[in-house]
Design a protein around this motif. Structure first.
Motif, PDB file in Angstrom:
ATOM      1  N   LYS A  77       0.854  -1.186   0.000  1.00 53.49           N
ATOM      2  CA  LYS A  77       0.000   0.000   0.000  1.00 53.49           C
ATOM      3  C   LYS A  77       0.889   1.235   0.000  1.00 53.49           C
ATOM      4  CE  LYS A  77      -4.092   2.037   2.139  1.00 53.49           C
ATOM      5  NZ  LYS A  77      -5.119   1.910   3.197  1.00 53.49           N
ATOM      6  N   THR A  78       0.894   1.971  -1.106  1.00 59.63           N
ATOM      7  CA  THR A  78       1.808   3.105  -1.253  1.00 59.63           C
ATOM      8  C   THR A  78       1.056   4.421  -1.302  1.00 59.63           C
ATOM      9  OG1 THR A  78       1.776   2.924  -3.663  1.00 59.63           O
ATOM     10  CG2 THR A  78       3.478   1.693  -2.497  1.00 59.63           C
ATOM     11  N   TYR A  79       1.778   5.472  -0.910  1.00 61.83           N
ATOM     12  CA  TYR A  79       1.246   6.829  -0.912  1.00 61.83           C
ATOM     13  C   TYR A  79       2.136   7.699  -1.807  1.00 61.83           C
ATOM     14  CZ  TYR A  79      -1.362   4.873   3.002  1.00 61.83           C
ATOM     15  OH  TYR A  79      -2.170   4.075   3.780  1.00 61.83           O
ATOM     16  N   GLN A  80       2.593   8.850  -1.314  1.00 64.74           N
ATOM     17  CA  GLN A  80       3.364   9.750  -2.170  1.00 64.74           C
ATOM     18  C   GLN A  80       4.810   9.282  -2.337  1.00 64.74           C
ATOM     19  OE1 GLN A  80       2.820  10.259   1.042  1.00 64.74           O
ATOM     20  NE2 GLN A  80       4.307  11.626   1.988  1.00 64.74           N
ATOM     21  N   GLN A  81       5.392   9.692  -3.468  1.00 66.22           N
ATOM     22  CA  GLN A  81       6.822   9.461  -3.681  1.00 66.22           C
ATOM     23  C   GLN A  81       7.603  10.528  -2.926  1.00 66.22           C
ATOM     24  OE1 GLN A  81       8.193   9.456  -7.799  1.00 66.22           O
ATOM     25  NE2 GLN A  81       9.540   7.737  -7.334  1.00 66.22           N
ATOM     26  N   ILE A  82       8.788  10.165  -2.457  1.00 64.65           N
ATOM     27  CA  ILE A  82       9.617  11.069  -1.667  1.00 64.65           C
ATOM     28  C   ILE A  82      10.744  11.636  -2.530  1.00 64.65           C
ATOM     29  CG2 ILE A  82      11.124  11.274   0.350  1.00 64.65           C
ATOM     30  CD1 ILE A  82       8.160  10.800   1.030  1.00 64.65           C
ATOM     31  N   ASP A  83      10.842  12.977  -2.546  1.00 60.16           N
ATOM     32  CA  ASP A  83      11.941  13.633  -3.270  1.00 60.16           C
ATOM     33  C   ASP A  83      13.174  13.787  -2.388  1.00 60.16           C
ATOM     34  OD1 ASP A  83      10.414  13.863  -5.559  1.00 60.16           O
ATOM     35  OD2 ASP A  83       9.712  15.876  -5.068  1.00 60.16           O
ATOM     36  N   GLY A  84      12.980  14.080  -1.098  1.00 58.58           N
ATOM     37  CA  GLY A  84      14.156  14.160  -0.241  1.00 58.58           C
ATOM     38  C   GLY A  84      13.945  14.946   1.041  1.00 58.58           C
ATOM     39  N   PHE A  85      14.982  14.910   1.867  1.00 58.15           N
ATOM     40  CA  PHE A  85      15.027  15.616   3.149  1.00 58.15           C
ATOM     41  C   PHE A  85      16.253  16.531   3.134  1.00 58.15           C
ATOM     42  CE2 PHE A  85      12.915  11.611   3.731  1.00 58.15           C
ATOM     43  CZ  PHE A  85      11.858  11.871   4.585  1.00 58.15           C
ATOM     44  N   GLY A  86      16.149  17.709   3.771  1.00 57.55           N
ATOM     45  CA  GLY A  86      17.304  18.590   3.746  1.00 57.55           C
ATOM     46  C   GLY A  86      17.053  19.910   4.438  1.00 57.55           C
ATOM     47  N   ALA A  87      17.594  20.990   3.846  1.00 55.08           N
ATOM     48  CA  ALA A  87      17.539  22.318   4.447  1.00 55.08           C
ATOM     49  C   ALA A  87      17.731  23.350   3.351  1.00 55.08           C
ATOM     50  CB  ALA A  87      18.619  22.451   5.528  1.00 55.08           C
ATOM     51  N   ASP A 322      -6.277  16.476  -0.083  1.00 51.65           N
ATOM     52  CA  ASP A 322      -7.566  15.824  -0.297  1.00 51.65           C
ATOM     53  C   ASP A 322      -8.423  16.584  -1.308  1.00 51.65           C
ATOM     54  OD1 ASP A 322      -6.727  13.974   1.526  1.00 51.65           O
ATOM     55  OD2 ASP A 322      -7.998  14.688   3.169  1.00 51.65           O
ATOM     56  N   ALA A 323      -8.279  17.904  -1.341  1.00 48.32           N
ATOM     57  CA  ALA A 323      -9.034  18.710  -2.301  1.00 48.32           C
ATOM     58  C   ALA A 323      -8.462  18.583  -3.713  1.00 48.32           C
ATOM     59  CB  ALA A 323      -9.045  20.174  -1.868  1.00 48.32           C
ATOM     60  N   PHE A 324      -7.131  18.412  -3.799  1.00 48.44           N
ATOM     61  CA  PHE A 324      -6.463  18.293  -5.100  1.00 48.44           C
ATOM     62  C   PHE A 324      -5.449  17.152  -5.030  1.00 48.44           C
ATOM     63  CE2 PHE A 324      -7.996  22.637  -4.892  1.00 48.44           C
ATOM     64  CZ  PHE A 324      -8.548  22.818  -6.156  1.00 48.44           C
ATOM     65  N   PRO A 325      -5.917  15.910  -5.036  1.00 50.47           N
ATOM     66  CA  PRO A 325      -5.012  14.770  -4.840  1.00 50.47           C
ATOM     67  C   PRO A 325      -3.983  14.578  -5.953  1.00 50.47           C
ATOM     68  CG  PRO A 325      -7.224  14.024  -5.408  1.00 50.47           C
ATOM     69  CD  PRO A 325      -7.320  15.493  -5.148  1.00 50.47           C
ATOM     70  N   ASP A 326      -4.176  15.248  -7.091  1.00 50.13           N
ATOM     71  CA  ASP A 326      -3.203  15.132  -8.176  1.00 50.13           C
ATOM     72  C   ASP A 326      -2.058  16.127  -8.028  1.00 50.13           C
ATOM     73  OD1 ASP A 326      -5.044  17.237  -8.638  1.00 50.13           O
ATOM     74  OD2 ASP A 326      -4.530  17.270 -10.782  1.00 50.13           O
ATOM     75  N   LYS A 327      -2.110  16.972  -7.007  1.00 47.62           N
ATOM     76  CA  LYS A 327      -1.058  17.958  -6.783  1.00 47.62           C
ATOM     77  C   LYS A 327      -0.198  17.565  -5.576  1.00 47.62           C
ATOM     78  CE  LYS A 327      -2.681  20.543 -10.088  1.00 47.62           C
ATOM     79  NZ  LYS A 327      -1.972  20.649 -11.386  1.00 47.62           N
ATOM     80  N   ALA A 328       1.101  17.754  -5.715  1.00 42.79           N
ATOM     81  CA  ALA A 328       2.050  17.338  -4.676  1.00 42.79           C
ATOM     82  C   ALA A 328       2.034  18.295  -3.487  1.00 42.79           C
ATOM     83  CB  ALA A 328       3.457  17.250  -5.257  1.00 42.79           C
ATOM     84  N   ILE A 329       2.513  17.796  -2.365  1.00 44.18           N
ATOM     85  CA  ILE A 329       2.688  18.581  -1.143  1.00 44.18           C
ATOM     86  C   ILE A 329       4.170  18.597  -0.793  1.00 44.18           C
ATOM     87  CG2 ILE A 329       2.182  18.727   1.328  1.00 44.18           C
ATOM     88  CD1 ILE A 329      -0.251  19.355  -0.369  1.00 44.18           C
ATOM     89  N   TYR A 330       4.668  19.778  -0.430  1.00 44.85           N
ATOM     90  CA  TYR A 330       6.064  19.950  -0.031  1.00 44.85           C
ATOM     91  C   TYR A 330       6.098  20.652   1.327  1.00 44.85           C
ATOM     92  CZ  TYR A 330       6.891  19.310  -5.063  1.00 44.85           C
ATOM     93  OH  TYR A 330       6.908  18.827  -6.348  1.00 44.85           O
ATOM     94  N   PHE A 331       6.991  20.209   2.206  1.00 47.51           N
ATOM     95  CA  PHE A 331       7.268  20.982   3.413  1.00 47.51           C
ATOM     96  C   PHE A 331       8.634  21.613   3.223  1.00 47.51           C
ATOM     97  CE2 PHE A 331       8.930  22.045   7.500  1.00 47.51           C
ATOM     98  CZ  PHE A 331       7.857  22.673   8.105  1.00 47.51           C
ATOM     99  N   THR A 359       5.397  13.876   6.497  1.00 46.03           N
ATOM    100  CA  THR A 359       5.327  12.816   5.490  1.00 46.03           C
ATOM    101  C   THR A 359       4.014  12.045   5.576  1.00 46.03           C
ATOM    102  OG1 THR A 359       6.606  11.354   6.955  1.00 46.03           O
ATOM    103  CG2 THR A 359       7.819  12.532   5.228  1.00 46.03           C
ATOM    104  N   ARG A 360       3.487  11.853   6.777  1.00 51.02           N
ATOM    105  CA  ARG A 360       2.189  11.188   6.894  1.00 51.02           C
ATOM    106  C   ARG A 360       1.067  12.088   6.377  1.00 51.02           C
ATOM    107  NH1 ARG A 360       2.238   6.170   9.851  1.00 51.02           N
ATOM    108  NH2 ARG A 360      -0.040   6.199   9.643  1.00 51.02           N
ATOM    109  N   ASN A 361       1.358  13.358   6.211  1.00 47.98           N
ATOM    110  CA  ASN A 361       0.417  14.300   5.606  1.00 47.98           C
ATOM    111  C   ASN A 361       0.900  14.721   4.218  1.00 47.98           C
ATOM    112  OD1 ASN A 361      -1.889  15.220   7.623  1.00 47.98           O
ATOM    113  ND2 ASN A 361      -0.035  14.879   8.837  1.00 47.98           N
ATOM    114  N   TRP A 362       1.469  13.750   3.480  1.00 54.61           N
ATOM    115  CA  TRP A 362       1.678  13.798   2.045  1.00 54.61           C
ATOM    116  C   TRP A 362       2.899  14.583   1.553  1.00 54.61           C
ATOM    117  CZ3 TRP A 362      -0.994  10.306  -0.547  1.00 54.61           C
ATOM    118  CH2 TRP A 362      -2.171   9.812   0.013  1.00 54.61           C
ATOM    119  N   ALA A 363       3.773  15.053   2.439  1.00 53.40           N
ATOM    120  CA  ALA A 363       4.930  15.828   1.976  1.00 53.40           C
ATOM    121  C   ALA A 363       5.911  14.955   1.199  1.00 53.40           C
ATOM    122  CB  ALA A 363       5.643  16.471   3.156  1.00 53.40           C
ATOM    123  N   ARG A 364       6.345  15.466   0.043  1.00 60.02           N
ATOM    124  CA  ARG A 364       7.395  14.823  -0.756  1.00 60.02           C
ATOM    125  C   ARG A 364       8.781  15.264  -0.293  1.00 60.02           C
ATOM    126  NH1 ARG A 364       5.579  13.075  -6.115  1.00 60.02           N
ATOM    127  NH2 ARG A 364       7.762  13.234  -6.752  1.00 60.02           N
TER     128      ARG A 364
END
Length: 490
Positions: A77-87, A322-331, A359-364
């Protein structure tokens, strides 16, 4: 495990790069190795700092059926793909790394930051387009004398960045070729703004076209230097207009208009594939990205929305997703600082809200603010007076201090590779344990957990048909890695 599947594991690198994993002489020996979970832990009293512990052997889950405390990982069961962690590689951070360390010190620090084997393998950086509140001066890439303009952009140049920002970026990409970069402007050049200054004001409507071309020139100039920009936000913190450092107000309708009439078409016409990411501000105003995304003409150019963690709750990321599931989320930003000096408390906040919560709230991406600051929390350019970097570089001695953010982020960045997917992890929802799981491109499974309780947590991690008994001390962060997990039946 069948021999065919066993042979596919031969030659797989271990997560910490300890060399090639030897092929076992028998299927039984290899199966035992494959089932072991590698462990790393950070304690709130700093007695252990991202320290590797002993492997945990699994036992058949049905033999442990009496255990009620368990985290179940489901790699299917997969969710968003991860681009990375950093600063963020601010001007101040790059200057310190390039100019206040010897060649040997700089090489050692860069390895600790960007190498997966000997460091924490950061894989995503945010880069201010021009000056921010952490820079040696206020500048853009097309500054002209007061009262003048440069609509042809004849004076555009990134020569400032060639002195130390680009060399640091190139060294980082050498250590981690998967490193990606998001660019974020704090201000357009003064002559494009209503304030006629880098401080305050908003973008003049007649400057929309030239500003879009200005940003495109930046992307092209960096591409020519071998540094492609993965994503671009039109404005950092568009609802915060500081009075002491570069900034620019941009309302939601203005951002939508700028994207649909100028920025999106300009990038498209120039063949630039950099993603456009909106908002880039706090969790507490989810209506802003929702407003921009609700504009269908702007929406077609937008890849996702970015958030900061200075106000509001991380759950707003899921509201937008949830309103736009085709759009990515970034923190994209949160800073540590002298307002919070307890190591254990800072570890807890970052683990719960960012590494696990975002990440549990969709951040890539999950990014802190400054990559490096000095012992005086600078160099500063009119902003935060007591912010803390991922690392502290002493300007006098060149000594580098690895701060709590280094270890918190290392629990993810060292093990979760670019291109990984978040996968399902469930159980203990009513308890005091936070957790998130990922599957790397090479098949490795990573579980990051944090014990928020004041007592030790005892639980099982269930993966495939195995149960792994775990004890996690109070206030501790841990990462568990299965380097080449192959579930039964594959």
């Amino acid at each position: 495990m069948k021999m065919g599947r066993l042979m596919k594991l031969c030659g797989v690198f271990t997560v910490l790069g300890a060399g090639l994993a030897a092929c076992a002489d028998t299927a039984e020996d290899s199966d035992a190795k494959q089932q072991a979970a590698q462990t790393w832990i950070t304690m709130p009293d700093k007695s252990k700092l991202l320290e590797q512990g002993g492997d945990i052997q699994g036992i058949p889950a049905d033999e442990n059926s009496g255990e009620t405390n368990a985290i179940a990982i489901d790699p299917t069961k997969t969710y968003q793909q991860i681009d990375g962690f950093g600063a963020s590689l601010t001007d101040s951070s790059a200057w310190l790394i390039a100019n206040k360390l010897s060649g040997e010190q700089r090489a050692e620090l860069m390895i600790k930051l960007f190498d997966h084997d000997e460091g924490i393998g950061m894989s995503y950086l945010r880069l201010p387009v021009g000056a921010s509140d952490f820079a040696l001066s206020s500048y853009t890439y097309d500054d002209v004398p007061a009262g003048e303009t440069d609509y042809p952009l004849a004076r555009f140049s990134i020569s400032h960045d060639k002195e130390y920002i680009l060399p640091v970026l190139k060294q980082a990409r050498t250590l981690n070729p998967d490193l990606r970069i998001m660019a974020s402007p704090w201000s357009a050049p003064a002559w494009m703004k209503t304030s006629e200054s880098l401080i305050g004001g908003s973008l003049k409507p007649e400057a929309y076209e030239v500003y879009a071309n200005y940003l495109a020139l930046f992307l092209e100039a960096y591409e020519a230097e071998g540094i492609p920009i993965d994503a671009l936000t039109p404005q950092n913190e568009p609802h915060h207009v500081p009075d002491g450092y570069p900034g620019m107000r941009m309302e939601a309708f203005e951002q939508a208009t700028f994207i649909k009439t100028h920025l999106g078409p300009v990038l498209e016409e120039r063949g630039l594939h950099t993603k456009i990411v909106i908002w880039d501000h706090n969790w507490d105003e989810a209506y802003y990205p929702l407003t921009v995304l609700n504009d269908p003409e702007a929406n077609r150019y937008i890849a996702g929305s970015a958030f900061h963690g200075y106000a509001g709750d991380v759950a707003s990321q899921s509201q937008v997703h949830d309103a736009f599931p085709d759009k990515a989320i970034y923190f994209t930003e949160s800073s540590g600082g002298e307002w919070a000096t307890d190591f254990g408390g800072n570890l807890k906040w970052d683990m719960q809200n960012l590494i696990i919560g975002a990440t549990r709230n969709w951040a890539r991406t999950v990014l802190k603010w400054n990559l490096a600051l000095d012992e005086q929390h600078g160099p500063q350019n009119g902003g935060c007076q007591d912010c803390r970097g991922i690392v502290t570089v002493n300007q006098q001695s060149g000594e580098v201090t690895l701060n709590e953010e280094y270890y918190a982020f290392g629990h993810a960045s060292k093990f979760v590779k670019s291109g990984a997917y978040r996968i399902a992890s469930s159980g203990m929802e009513e308890g005091a344990l936070s957790h998130v799981a990922f599957r790397n491109p090479d098949g490795a499974i990573v579980l990051v957990a944090f014990n928020t309780a004041q007592t030790e947590a005892s639980f099982d991690v269930r993966l495939g048909d195995q149960a792994y008994p775990v004890r996690l001390p109070a206030g501790a962060a841990a990462t568990y890695v299965w380097p080449a997990f192959l579930p039964t039946g594959l």
